[in-house]
Design a protein around this motif. Structure first.
Motif, mmCIF file in Angstrom:
data_model
loop_
_atom_site.group_PDB
_atom_site.id
_atom_site.type_symbol
_atom_site.label_atom_id
_atom_site.label_comp_id
_atom_site.label_asym_id
_atom_site.label_seq_id
_atom_site.Cartn_x
_atom_site.Cartn_y
_atom_site.Cartn_z
ATOM 1 N N GLU A 33 -6.049 5.485 1.688
ATOM 2 C CA GLU A 33 -6.696 6.664 1.110
ATOM 3 C C GLU A 33 -6.003 7.945 1.584
ATOM 4 O OE1 GLU A 33 -10.971 8.908 1.336
ATOM 5 O OE2 GLU A 33 -10.980 6.725 1.264
ATOM 6 N N THR A 34 -5.683 8.017 2.865
ATOM 7 C CA THR A 34 -5.003 9.190 3.420
ATOM 8 C C THR A 34 -3.622 9.360 2.802
ATOM 9 O OG1 THR A 34 -6.178 8.974 5.523
ATOM 10 C CG2 THR A 34 -4.129 10.252 5.545
ATOM 11 N N ILE A 35 -2.894 8.268 2.676
ATOM 12 C CA ILE A 35 -1.519 8.309 2.171
ATOM 13 C C ILE A 35 -1.485 8.469 0.654
ATOM 14 C CG2 ILE A 35 0.601 6.933 1.975
ATOM 15 C CD1 ILE A 35 -0.208 5.808 4.828
ATOM 16 N N GLY A 36 -2.487 7.923 -0.025
ATOM 17 C CA GLY A 36 -2.545 8.053 -1.479
ATOM 18 C C GLY A 36 -1.823 6.952 -2.231
ATOM 19 N N TYR A 37 -1.387 5.939 -1.515
ATOM 20 C CA TYR A 37 -0.696 4.784 -2.098
ATOM 21 C C TYR A 37 -1.158 3.535 -1.363
ATOM 22 C CZ TYR A 37 2.629 8.117 -4.089
ATOM 23 O OH TYR A 37 3.212 9.144 -4.778
ATOM 24 N N PRO A 38 -1.167 2.382 -2.035
ATOM 25 C CA PRO A 38 -1.491 1.143 -1.329
ATOM 26 C C PRO A 38 -0.334 0.718 -0.433
ATOM 27 C CG PRO A 38 -0.895 0.660 -3.600
ATOM 28 C CD PRO A 38 -0.927 2.164 -3.470
ATOM 29 N N LEU A 39 -0.658 0.048 0.658
ATOM 30 C CA LEU A 39 0.387 -0.517 1.499
ATOM 31 C C LEU A 39 1.131 -1.584 0.712
ATOM 32 C CD1 LEU A 39 -1.578 0.621 3.802
ATOM 33 C CD2 LEU A 39 -0.615 -1.190 5.194
ATOM 34 N N PRO A 40 2.434 -1.715 0.913
ATOM 35 C CA PRO A 40 3.132 -2.863 0.334
ATOM 36 C C PRO A 40 2.437 -4.147 0.809
ATOM 37 C CG PRO A 40 4.706 -1.269 1.172
ATOM 38 C CD PRO A 40 3.349 -0.832 1.650
ATOM 39 N N PRO A 41 2.297 -5.134 -0.067
ATOM 40 C CA PRO A 41 1.545 -6.348 0.295
ATOM 41 C C PRO A 41 1.994 -7.015 1.604
ATOM 42 C CG PRO A 41 1.989 -6.320 -2.049
ATOM 43 C CD PRO A 41 2.743 -5.159 -1.464
ATOM 44 N N LEU A 42 3.298 -7.069 1.876
ATOM 45 C CA LEU A 42 3.761 -7.690 3.116
ATOM 46 C C LEU A 42 3.265 -6.912 4.330
ATOM 47 C CD1 LEU A 42 5.360 -9.707 4.803
ATOM 48 C CD2 LEU A 42 7.425 -8.336 4.337
ATOM 49 N N LEU A 43 3.347 -5.600 4.294
ATOM 50 C CA LEU A 43 2.892 -4.794 5.424
ATOM 51 C C LEU A 43 1.391 -4.973 5.627
ATOM 52 C CD1 LEU A 43 3.675 -2.818 7.644
ATOM 53 C CD2 LEU A 43 3.355 -0.959 5.990
ATOM 54 N N ARG A 44 0.641 -4.987 4.537
ATOM 55 C CA ARG A 44 -0.809 -5.219 4.624
ATOM 56 C C ARG A 44 -1.080 -6.559 5.314
ATOM 57 N NH1 ARG A 44 -5.801 -4.304 2.378
ATOM 58 N NH2 ARG A 44 -5.117 -2.537 1.137
ATOM 59 N N ARG A 45 -0.387 -7.605 4.880
ATOM 60 C CA ARG A 45 -0.594 -8.932 5.484
ATOM 61 C C ARG A 45 -0.283 -8.919 6.975
ATOM 62 N NH1 ARG A 45 2.073 -14.007 2.929
ATOM 63 N NH2 ARG A 45 0.873 -14.893 4.655
ATOM 64 N N LEU A 46 0.818 -8.297 7.341
ATOM 65 C CA LEU A 46 1.176 -8.263 8.756
ATOM 66 C C LEU A 46 0.110 -7.547 9.571
ATOM 67 C CD1 LEU A 46 4.976 -7.601 8.366
ATOM 68 C CD2 LEU A 46 3.922 -9.664 9.323
ATOM 69 N N TYR A 47 -0.380 -6.417 9.077
ATOM 70 C CA TYR A 47 -1.413 -5.667 9.795
ATOM 71 C C TYR A 47 -2.714 -6.456 9.927
ATOM 72 C CZ TYR A 47 1.091 -1.127 9.718
ATOM 73 O OH TYR A 47 1.968 -0.092 9.916
ATOM 74 N N VAL A 48 -3.163 -7.114 8.876
ATOM 75 C CA VAL A 48 -4.473 -7.779 8.930
ATOM 76 C C VAL A 48 -4.402 -9.236 9.387
ATOM 77 C CG1 VAL A 48 -5.518 -6.213 7.239
ATOM 78 C CG2 VAL A 48 -4.591 -8.392 6.481
ATOM 79 N N GLU A 49 -3.217 -9.854 9.348
ATOM 80 C CA GLU A 49 -3.111 -11.256 9.750
ATOM 81 C C GLU A 49 -2.434 -11.467 11.104
ATOM 82 O OE1 GLU A 49 -1.345 -13.790 6.746
ATOM 83 O OE2 GLU A 49 -2.369 -12.691 5.136
#
Length: 156
Positions: A33-49
């Protein structure tokens, strides 16, 4: 490498060190929300997994809120909260993710699902010619270093 292979490679390295726990999906949503773009899917996975930052290279990339900090920088959203760059040299959607030192940063292009990587040095910004998966595996293998980043800088 596939995203699954990259996640597993980072997970193996993460087991050997002390990393923060994975990020809460809510923290990722706040960063997006702050950045205004979704995280790239790989980065999202790394952060949450795997871990909320702190992995690849050296002291590791920045996380989202509550994750790995780097120097005086708490997280990727904090660096972006006032916009990508007041000077206008860094396009919107490019997010600072790793400080190599000496004013050299690696950035992820959140506008691109593959997470194209960029470099910023002394106010100049250019594409590195690799995506996030290639950047991560290159830093893990030791083949992507600050020297190779600077070699990718276009000549004027």
């Amino acid at each position: 490498m596939t995203d699954d292979e990259v996640v597993e490679a980072v997970r193996i390295v993460a087991r050997a060190g002390t990393l923060p726990p994975p990020a809460a999906p809510e923290a990722v949503a706040v960063a997006e929300e702050t950045i205004g773009y979704p995280l790239p899917p790989l980065l999202r996975r790394l952060y949450v997994e795997v871990a909320n930052g702190g992995f690849c290279p050296n002291e590791g990339i920045l996380g989202v809120s509550g994750g790995a900090a780097q120097g005086n920088f708490a997280d990727i959203a904090e660096l972006y909260q006032d916009g990508p760059d007041p000077s206008g040299r860094i396009p919107a959607g490019l997010v600072l993710i790793y400080d190599w030192g000496c004013t050299i940063w690696s950035l992820v292009d959140f506008r691109d699902p593959a997470g194209a990587m960029w470099c910023n040095y002394e106010g100049e910004c250019w594409p590195q010619g690799v995506n996030l998966a290639e950047w991560l595996t290159g830093t893990l293998a030791g083949s992507l270093t600050v020297e190779t980043l600077l070699e990718s800088q276009p000549t004027s």
